[in-house]
Each structure stands twice: as structure tokens, then as C-alpha cells.
Write a protein that holds these residues in place. Structure first.
Motif, PDB file in Angstrom:
ATOM      1  N   MET A   1       0.807  -1.208   0.000  1.00 36.27           N
ATOM      2  CA  MET A   1       0.000   0.000   0.000  1.00 36.27           C
ATOM      3  C   MET A   1       0.848   1.269   0.000  1.00 36.27           C
ATOM      4  N   MET A   2       1.830   1.255  -0.835  1.00 34.74           N
ATOM      5  CA  MET A   2       2.670   2.457  -0.839  1.00 34.74           C
ATOM      6  C   MET A   2       1.911   3.649  -1.395  1.00 34.74           C
ATOM      7  N   PRO A   3       1.967   4.757  -0.676  1.00 29.08           N
ATOM      8  CA  PRO A   3       1.303   5.941  -1.206  1.00 29.08           C
ATOM      9  C   PRO A   3       2.083   6.489  -2.390  1.00 29.08           C
ATOM     10  N   THR A   4       1.405   6.940  -3.383  1.00 27.22           N
ATOM     11  CA  THR A   4       2.118   7.543  -4.504  1.00 27.22           C
ATOM     12  C   THR A   4       1.640   8.970  -4.653  1.00 27.22           C
ATOM     13  N   ALA A   5       2.568   9.845  -5.023  1.00 30.95           N
ATOM     14  CA  ALA A   5       2.165  11.235  -5.232  1.00 30.95           C
ATOM     15  C   ALA A   5       1.314  11.259  -6.493  1.00 30.95           C
ATOM     16  N   THR A 206       0.575  10.016  12.979  1.00 28.88           N
ATOM     17  CA  THR A 206       2.001   9.711  13.137  1.00 28.88           C
ATOM     18  C   THR A 206       2.763  10.691  12.258  1.00 28.88           C
ATOM     19  N   GLY A 207       3.930  11.088  12.718  1.00 38.51           N
ATOM     20  CA  GLY A 207       4.772  11.934  11.876  1.00 38.51           C
ATOM     21  C   GLY A 207       4.612  13.420  12.098  1.00 38.51           C
ATOM     22  N   ALA A 208       3.998  13.816  13.222  1.00 42.11           N
ATOM     23  CA  ALA A 208       3.867  15.246  13.485  1.00 42.11           C
ATOM     24  C   ALA A 208       5.211  15.865  13.869  1.00 42.11           C
ATOM     25  N   ARG A 209       6.173  15.005  14.230  1.00 40.97           N
ATOM     26  CA  ARG A 209       7.516  15.504  14.523  1.00 40.97           C
ATOM     27  C   ARG A 209       8.533  14.453  14.055  1.00 40.97           C
ATOM     28  N   TYR A 257       9.418   0.424  18.965  1.00 40.34           N
ATOM     29  CA  TYR A 257       9.085   1.845  19.094  1.00 40.34           C
ATOM     30  C   TYR A 257       9.113   2.252  20.565  1.00 40.34           C
ATOM     31  N   GLU A 258      10.215   2.885  20.956  1.00 40.52           N
ATOM     32  CA  GLU A 258      10.347   3.397  22.332  1.00 40.52           C
ATOM     33  C   GLU A 258      11.057   4.743  22.236  1.00 40.52           C
ATOM     34  N   PRO A 259      10.294   5.813  21.952  1.00 33.46           N
ATOM     35  CA  PRO A 259      10.912   7.103  21.623  1.00 33.46           C
ATOM     36  C   PRO A 259      11.898   7.619  22.666  1.00 33.46           C
ATOM     37  N   LYS A 260      11.655   7.337  23.949  1.00 35.30           N
ATOM     38  CA  LYS A 260      12.572   7.847  24.989  1.00 35.30           C
ATOM     39  C   LYS A 260      13.881   7.067  24.974  1.00 35.30           C
ATOM     40  N   LYS A 261      13.753   5.711  24.997  1.00 35.39           N
ATOM     41  CA  LYS A 261      14.941   4.860  25.107  1.00 35.39           C
ATOM     42  C   LYS A 261      15.636   4.633  23.766  1.00 35.39           C
ATOM     43  N   LYS A 262      14.822   4.598  22.704  1.00 37.72           N
ATOM     44  CA  LYS A 262      15.379   4.260  21.392  1.00 37.72           C
ATOM     45  C   LYS A 262      14.889   5.279  20.355  1.00 37.72           C
ATOM     46  N   PRO A 263      15.329   6.541  20.495  1.00 39.35           N
ATOM     47  CA  PRO A 263      14.779   7.592  19.624  1.00 39.35           C
ATOM     48  C   PRO A 263      15.092   7.388  18.139  1.00 39.35           C
ATOM     49  N   GLY A 264      16.247   6.808  17.833  1.00 37.79           N
ATOM     50  CA  GLY A 264      16.661   6.660  16.433  1.00 37.79           C
ATOM     51  C   GLY A 264      15.757   5.693  15.687  1.00 37.79           C
ATOM     52  N   ILE A 265      15.641   4.471  16.203  1.00 39.01           N
ATOM     53  CA  ILE A 265      14.818   3.468  15.499  1.00 39.01           C
ATOM     54  C   ILE A 265      13.341   3.861  15.568  1.00 39.01           C
ATOM     55  N   SER A 266      12.937   4.524  16.649  1.00 30.14           N
ATOM     56  CA  SER A 266      11.535   4.961  16.763  1.00 30.14           C
ATOM     57  C   SER A 266      11.213   5.975  15.672  1.00 30.14           C
ATOM     58  N   ASN A 267      12.162   6.856  15.411  1.00 30.57           N
ATOM     59  CA  ASN A 267      11.968   7.849  14.347  1.00 30.57           C
ATOM     60  C   ASN A 267      11.846   7.148  12.991  1.00 30.57           C
ATOM     61  N   LEU A 268      12.691   6.150  12.762  1.00 23.77           N
ATOM     62  CA  LEU A 268      12.640   5.440  11.475  1.00 23.77           C
ATOM     63  C   LEU A 268      11.317   4.671  11.351  1.00 23.77           C
ATOM     64  N   LEU A 269      10.843   4.103  12.459  1.00 23.67           N
ATOM     65  CA  LEU A 269       9.537   3.418  12.431  1.00 23.67           C
ATOM     66  C   LEU A 269       8.422   4.419  12.116  1.00 23.67           C
ATOM     67  N   THR A 270       8.535   5.621  12.665  1.00 25.07           N
ATOM     68  CA  THR A 270       7.528   6.659  12.391  1.00 25.07           C
ATOM     69  C   THR A 270       7.531   7.011  10.901  1.00 25.07           C
ATOM     70  N   ILE A 271       8.718   7.159  10.333  1.00 25.30           N
ATOM     71  CA  ILE A 271       8.811   7.490   8.898  1.00 25.30           C
ATOM     72  C   ILE A 271       8.180   6.356   8.077  1.00 25.30           C
ATOM     73  N   TYR A 272       8.537   5.127   8.427  1.00 28.16           N
ATOM     74  CA  TYR A 272       8.006   3.949   7.731  1.00 28.16           C
ATOM     75  C   TYR A 272       6.482   3.962   7.788  1.00 28.16           C
ATOM     76  N   SER A 273       5.953   4.121   8.997  1.00 29.41           N
ATOM     77  CA  SER A 273       4.503   4.063   9.193  1.00 29.41           C
ATOM     78  C   SER A 273       3.802   5.219   8.470  1.00 29.41           C
ATOM     79  N   SER A 274       4.387   6.411   8.533  1.00 28.48           N
ATOM     80  CA  SER A 274       3.763   7.579   7.889  1.00 28.48           C
ATOM     81  C   SER A 274       3.664   7.380   6.377  1.00 28.48           C
ATOM     82  N   LEU A 275       4.708   6.813   5.786  1.00 30.10           N
ATOM     83  CA  LEU A 275       4.726   6.700   4.323  1.00 30.10           C
ATOM     84  C   LEU A 275       3.921   5.511   3.811  1.00 30.10           C
ATOM     85  N   THR A 276       3.812   4.448   4.621  1.00 26.81           N
ATOM     86  CA  THR A 276       3.091   3.257   4.144  1.00 26.81           C
ATOM     87  C   THR A 276       1.692   3.171   4.727  1.00 26.81           C
ATOM     88  N   GLU A 277       1.446   3.940   5.783  1.00 27.63           N
ATOM     89  CA  GLU A 277       0.190   3.891   6.526  1.00 27.63           C
ATOM     90  C   GLU A 277      -0.043   2.540   7.193  1.00 27.63           C
TER      91      GLU A 277
END
Ligand code: TYM
Length: 355
Positions: A1-5, A206-209, A257-277
Motif C-alpha cells: 500500500m505504498m502511497p504515490t504522489a 504519526t509523523g507530526a515531529r 518503538y520506544e521514543p525515549k529509550k530508542k529515539p533513532g529506530i523509533s523515528n525510522l519506524l515513524t517514517i516507515y509508518s507515515s509513508l506506508t500507513e
């Protein structure tokens, strides 16, 4: 379900007439033309604009390039002009439809500045000084801090209130400015009588920041000195892959997804989720036996697949004179609505003469 522009023909719009049956709702938002737009701008703002444009019924949309906001800090004039056009083209490349949206340049609708001044005359210095973005930006500059850096949220309030916006789609970092806008609208209404609609912020689930790729405790920002910290929507696709693959993550290796303890991978999961829904939980499940390297490589392809069609559209539009026609029509319509509103504001305050 990749979003396409959305790919679309840019049709030449006619100069917009005053609407006969006014829309029930109004949406307003803008982006500053400072530097290039990032993946953060795309996920937090642009993607939301496109979704809302397609989902909302009976809503008029005003989306602009906030060039007056850009001069709160020094800008090179050639670069600024280029950036204004870049942002306009990127709006369309991301899927904004000029048939549905009034797209315009803020400085071409003078009423923004006039109402900005009136908002300065409604706001208190103390509340401006409390704005965290002002404090952050001021902290980075040692001298020559422009007055407009302090008063800028009054202009942002004007941008919104001028059109009686009900909905303002923004990322998390603009939340405080929106709160101020609501306060100013209420204060003005109390002082002078009901004039402005009190707007609501609209934030992506997801993805507000989206955070920096090199320091995931900081927001991804186009003004960051380290270009590896952000993805520019016009970056070379190979560079985008490398930036994702070299994003800072922790050493424990669990895709959780643990933004406090694991901010890096949590951010990447957020990007993944935002783009694929795909919900973050499901992504975690899918990668529970995987590792960072595989996850990052797959995320890199998702990001590249989202950005590739945007870039293709962008290069088709950037030198097309239809872009100017769209901006001209957008400014005409915005001016019509803004001038009508300003007549009411003048009357309420007692400025000028009785007409
Ligand atoms: P600006 O130009 O800094 O950012 C434009 C939009 O992008 C969002 N954004 C992000 N979202 C998620 N993650 C990030 N890392 C990220 N970085 C930026 C912002 O929240 C914003 O929605 N003052 C505004 C522009 C503006 C405006 C307005 C917005 C001027 N007048 C009226 C709405 C209504 C600004 O500087 O945004």
C-alpha cells in the motif's frame, strides 16, 4: 500500500470568482521558503494537505508560501526568489491540485502584513517572548536579531485569521503558535466584537515531529548545519538511501518503538509508518526477527519510492509558466477574501473612515 504522489496535468486555472455558495469550512496552512523542503515538511505538512484536499468536502483551501516569514532572518535575494518557486512547484509535485486549492505567495497579498500589525497590536510582548521557537532561534544568533523574529507569531496568526480558517494542518513544532493564534482571535473578539473564527490545529496521527537522522533527539530541520541530518525532497535518490542507511540508531538492535529509550529506530519506524500507513505495531511484528541493516535498507526503498514521483513532477513543473498562472489565480482569490475581511476589521477597530 505504498502511497504515490498524484500525477496530474496542471490545467491553466481561470482567475477565481467570488464563490456563489460559500464553502462551510476553510483550511489554511503555509511553509517557509528557507532552504529546501525536507521529509519532515512532507510528512508533517505537505502529505496532510494533499490528503485533506481529497477528503474534506465543502471546504475551501488556502495554501501559501510564507515568504514574509523567511525574512525574519537574513536571506540572499536570488536564493529567496528561487526557494519561493521551489516550494510552489513542490506543493504541486506532491499532489496539491490547483482546481481545489488556492495556492499563492504570502507577500503578494498585502492584507497579511496589515493584519499582522493589527495582531501585534492585540498581542503582548510577554507572550511573544515565551514562544519556544523564538527562544531557540534567538539562542543561535549572537547579534542582529530582527524584531520580526519576535513578532512573527502575530503574522502567522494573521495568515490564519484573515481567511476565517477552521482547520490548520501543521506539525508539532507549530502547536504553540496555533495556541497563540486562538488566544489572539478570542482576545480580539472580546475587545471589538465577534470578528474571527477561532481555528483548530490538525496534526498527523504519526509523523507530526520527524526527528533528525543524525541526532534523533532533535527535530529534522532544513536549517540544520549537518546535511546528513535531514532528507531534502530534491536530494539525489542514491544520497537519500545512504542517509537512511547511516541514520543514527542504538546498539541493542531490536526494532521497537520506544521514543525515549530508542529515539533513532523509533523515528525510522515513524517514517516507515507515515509513508506506508501501516501501523507501527504491525511493522514491529513484521521485523521482529530482522536487524537494523535490513530494516534500514527496506525503509530506504520506501522513502525513495515516495520521493521519486515527486521529483519527476517537480522537474516538469518548475520552469512551466502555468506555475505562474496558478500563483496569480491563487493570489487573486486570496486577496478577494482577505480584503473583505479587512473591511470588517477596520470597521470593528475604528480605523480609516466610514464607507
Ligand atoms: P515551517 O516552514 O518551519 O514548516 C512547514 C510545516 O512543516 C512542518 N514541519 C514538520 N513536521 C514534522 N516533522 C518535522 N521535522 C517538521 N519540520 C517542519 C511544520 O510544523 C509546518 O507545519 N510558521 C510556519 C509557517 C506558517 C504557517 C502559517 C503555517 C506561516 N504562517 C499559517 C500554518 C498556518 C513555519 O515556519 O513552518
Amino acid at each position: 500500500m505504498m502511497p504515490t504522489a498524484k500525477k496530474k496535468e496542471i490545467s491553466k486555472p481561470t482567475i477565481s470568482e467570488p464563490v456563489k455558495a460559500p464553502a462551510k469550512m476553510t483550511l489554511v496552512s503555509g511553509i517557509q521558503p528557507t532552504g529546501k523542503l525536507t521529509l519532515g515538511n512532507y510528512i508533517g505538512a505537505l502529505r496532510q494537505f494533499v490528503k485533506l484536499q481529497d477528503e474534506l468536502e465543502d471546504t475551501e483551501l488556502f495554501i501559501f508560501i510564507a515568504d514574509l516569514h523567511a525574512i525574519t532572518t537574513p536571506q540572499d535575494k536570488t536564493e529567496l526568489r528561487k526557494s519561493i518557486r521551489n516550494v510552489a512547484a513542490l506543493y504541486l509535485a506532491c499532489g496539491l491540485n490547483p482546481e481545489k486549492v488556492n495556492l499563492f505567495i504570502q507577500s503578494e497579498v498585502l492584507e497579511h502584513s496589515v493584519l499582522g500589525y493589527i495582531m501585534e497590536s492585540t498581542a503582548y510582548v510577554g507572550e511573544m517572548e515565551r514562544m519556544t521557537q523564538y527562544k531557540d532561534k534567538k539562542g543561535k544568533q549572537t547579534e542582529g536579531i530582527r524584531t520580526s523574529l519576535l513578532t512573527y507569531p502575530a503574522l502567522m496568526a494573521a495568515d490564519i485569521l484573515l481567511y476565517d480558517a477552521n482547520i490548520v494542518p501543521i506539525g508539532d513544532d507549530q502547536k504553540q503558535h496555533l495556541e497563540l493564534t486562538r488566544n489572539l482571535a478570542e482576545r480580539f473578539n472580546n475587545l471589538y466584537g465577534e470578528t474571527f473564527v477561532v481555528p483548530e490545529g490538525f496534526f498527523p496521527k504519526t509523523g507530526a515531529r520527524i526527528m533528525s537522522l543524525s541526532d534523533p533527539t532533535k527535530k529534522m530541520s532544513k536549517s540544520d548545519e549537518n546535511p546528513k541530518s535531514y532528507i531534502n525532497l530534491l536530494d539525489d535518490l542514491g544520497l537519500i538511501r545512504n542517509k537512511i542507511k547511516s541514520a543514527v540508531t542504538d546498539s541493542d538492535g531490536a526494532i521497537k518503538y520506544e521514543p525515549k529509550k530508542k529515539p533513532g529506530i523509533s523515528n525510522l519506524l515513524t517514517i516507515y509508518s507515515s509513508l506506508t500507513e501501516v501501523p507501527i505495531k504491525d511493522i514491529e511484528d513484521a521485523y521482529k526477527d530482522s536487524n537494523y541493516q535490513t530494516f534500514k535498507a527496506e525503509l530506504a526503498e520506501i522513502v525513495v519510492d515516495a520521493i521519486r514521483p515527486i521529483q519527476q513532477e517537480y522537474f516538469k513543473i518548475i520552469n512551466d509558466t502555468k506555475l505562474d498562472d496558478i500563483l496569480t489565480a491563487g493570489a487573486e482569490r486570496a486577496r478577494f477574501v482577505a480584503q473583505r475581511k479587512m473591511q470588517k476589521v477596520y470597521k470593528r477597530i475604528g480605523l480609516g473612515r466610514i464607507k
